[in-house]
Design a protein around this motif. Structure first.
Motif, PDB file in Angstrom:
ATOM      1  N   TRP A   5       0.831  -1.211   0.000  1.00  6.20           N
ATOM      2  CA  TRP A   5       0.000   0.000   0.000  1.00  6.20           C
ATOM      3  C   TRP A   5       0.856   1.247   0.000  1.00  6.20           C
ATOM      4  O   TRP A   5       0.607   2.199  -0.744  1.00  6.20           O
ATOM      5  CB  TRP A   5      -0.923  -0.030   1.219  1.00  6.20           C
ATOM      6  N   GLN A 314      -4.571  -4.269   7.988  1.00  7.67           N
ATOM      7  CA  GLN A 314      -3.345  -4.216   7.180  1.00  7.67           C
ATOM      8  C   GLN A 314      -2.237  -3.407   7.850  1.00  7.67           C
ATOM      9  O   GLN A 314      -1.102  -3.409   7.388  1.00  7.67           O
ATOM     10  CB  GLN A 314      -3.640  -3.586   5.822  1.00  7.67           C
ATOM     11  N   ALA A 347      -5.577   8.762   0.690  1.00 11.13           N
ATOM     12  CA  ALA A 347      -4.533   7.939   1.308  1.00 11.13           C
ATOM     13  C   ALA A 347      -3.373   8.782   1.824  1.00 11.13           C
ATOM     14  O   ALA A 347      -2.676   8.381   2.764  1.00 11.13           O
ATOM     15  CB  ALA A 347      -4.028   6.902   0.309  1.00 11.13           C
TER      16      ALA A 347
END
Length: 371
Positions: A5, A314, A347
């Motif tokens: 990510w 995560q 993000a």
């Protein structure tokens, strides 16, 4: 740690540092590491900082400025902050900007004074006051304060750049640690204030911790091992709430607002570990972790636990109600946060804190599953 990510969502410096500092060395691909390092070096934000450096090694014509300030005469962030900012952005200390600045920073560690009988040496000592050069000519007390703070800042920058075995840096670190330790054991630590010019000021005889001295020690593990008792005193000091009363710094004849001084616990967390300044909190938690005392400071342990509880499965930091990039009201974290660049992706609000929490976990020795 959500490496996949981060490699997709984060800026080049965050990508490189996550791979270089959080992923175990045995799991790194040398070619991938080299490519990420190259991308960090080519990052436009970092290159813009490097271009602003003067041939003297200075940035902004000053040493200590974390941000531009008309009140202090700082047109842009100063040398110690831009130097550390480039390191945080993933630039290795072997690059030219660091070599230019190192000569000046090492000179700042010297013990030369303006009253040295050698005229040339005395003049250089005065010049090393940088932004306080002119004002200190008529105010020796201001010069003494600026010289002390300058040495701490220079030692901090040099330690952060990895010069931890240089005898000049080690000697300065031990001197600073001894002065702080002596202050913490004195009666003055319990009553550090006095009245001057109609204001409450920090007594000039105090020697409190600063962001510079704490960061310097955080990156010098050998000095930490040699001063275990001092670290215990630091942990106790950082467990005490900061004074509620506002105060100023008496620097010679000049009254200045405190910017770098730390008196007690600066986190200001509530009983559940909630904080309003996330960038400063992760900075402070990383320093305490590197000092090995994060678990000994109750507020730090609570805040760290809360931040980890806000991570998803995560490992991505995902607090409820995050609608914008976390911002700090404390300018001393300019060099540290954010490392994320401009953009509109949701993000990008999460990448900095996600990386820092993974780094802290690695420093604590917590096993990480890299995904």
């Amino acid at each position: 740690m959500p490496l996949s990510w981060l490699l997709e969502a984060a800026s080049p410096p965050l990508q490189y540092r996550a791979y270089a500092e959080v992923v175990r060395e045995s799991d790194r691909d040398p070619e991938r590491l080299a490519a990420l390092r190259h991308a960090a070096l080519q990052y436009k934000v970092a290159q813009a900082i490097a271009r602003k450096q003067k041939p003297t090694g200075l940035w902004g014509g000053n040493l200590l400025g974390p941000v531009a300030s008309k009140a202090h005469g700082w047109s842009e962030p100063g040398t110690v902050y831009q130097y550390r900012r480039l390191i945080e952005l993933g630039w290795p200390p072997t690059e030219r900007p660091f070599r230019l600045a190192d000569r000046l920073l090492f000179q700042l560690l010297s013990r030369i004074e303006p009253d040295d009988p050698d005229r040339a040496v005395a003049q250089r000592a005065q010049e090393l006051l940088i932004e306080y050069h002119k004002a200190a000519k008529s105010d020796p007390g201001l010069g003494h304060w600026a010289r002390r703070l300058g040495r701490e800042a220079a030692a901090c920058a040099l330690a952060r750049a990895g010069h931890i075995d240089d005898p000049r840096v080690r000697g300065t670190a031990h001197t600073i640690a001894s002065n702080i330790s002596q202050y913490l054991r004195s009666e003055l630590a319990a009553k550090p204030f006095k009245k001057a010019q109609g204001k409450t000021v920090l007594d000039p005889l105090t020697y409190p911790t600063t962001v510079f001295s704490v960061e310097m020690l955080a990156f010098m593990p050998a000095v930490q091992r040699e001063r275990a008792g001092f670290l215990e005193r630091l942990a106790a000091y950082f467990s005490v709430p900061t004074p509620r009363r506002s105060f100023f710094i008496l620097a010679g004849k000049k009254i200045v607002r405190p910017l770098f001084e730390i008196l007690g616990d600066p986190l200001h967390a509530d009983a559940q570990g909630r904080i309003t300044d996330v960038p400063f909190a992760v900075y402070w938690l990383e320093l305490l972790t590197r000092l090995g005392i994060v678990r000994q400071v109750p507020s730090a342990a609570k805040v760290l636990a809360r931040l980890y509880s806000e991570c998803d499965d995560q490992g991505i930091w995902s607090p409820a109600g995050l609608r914008a990039m976390p911002k700090s009201t404390n300018p001393v974290v300019y060099h540290y946060f954010p490392l994320e660049g401009p953009g509109k992706s949701p993000a990008q609000r999460q990448t900095d804190v996600t990386f820092r929490l993974a780094l802290i976990a690695r420093l604590l020795g917590i096993p990480l599953n890299v995904v």
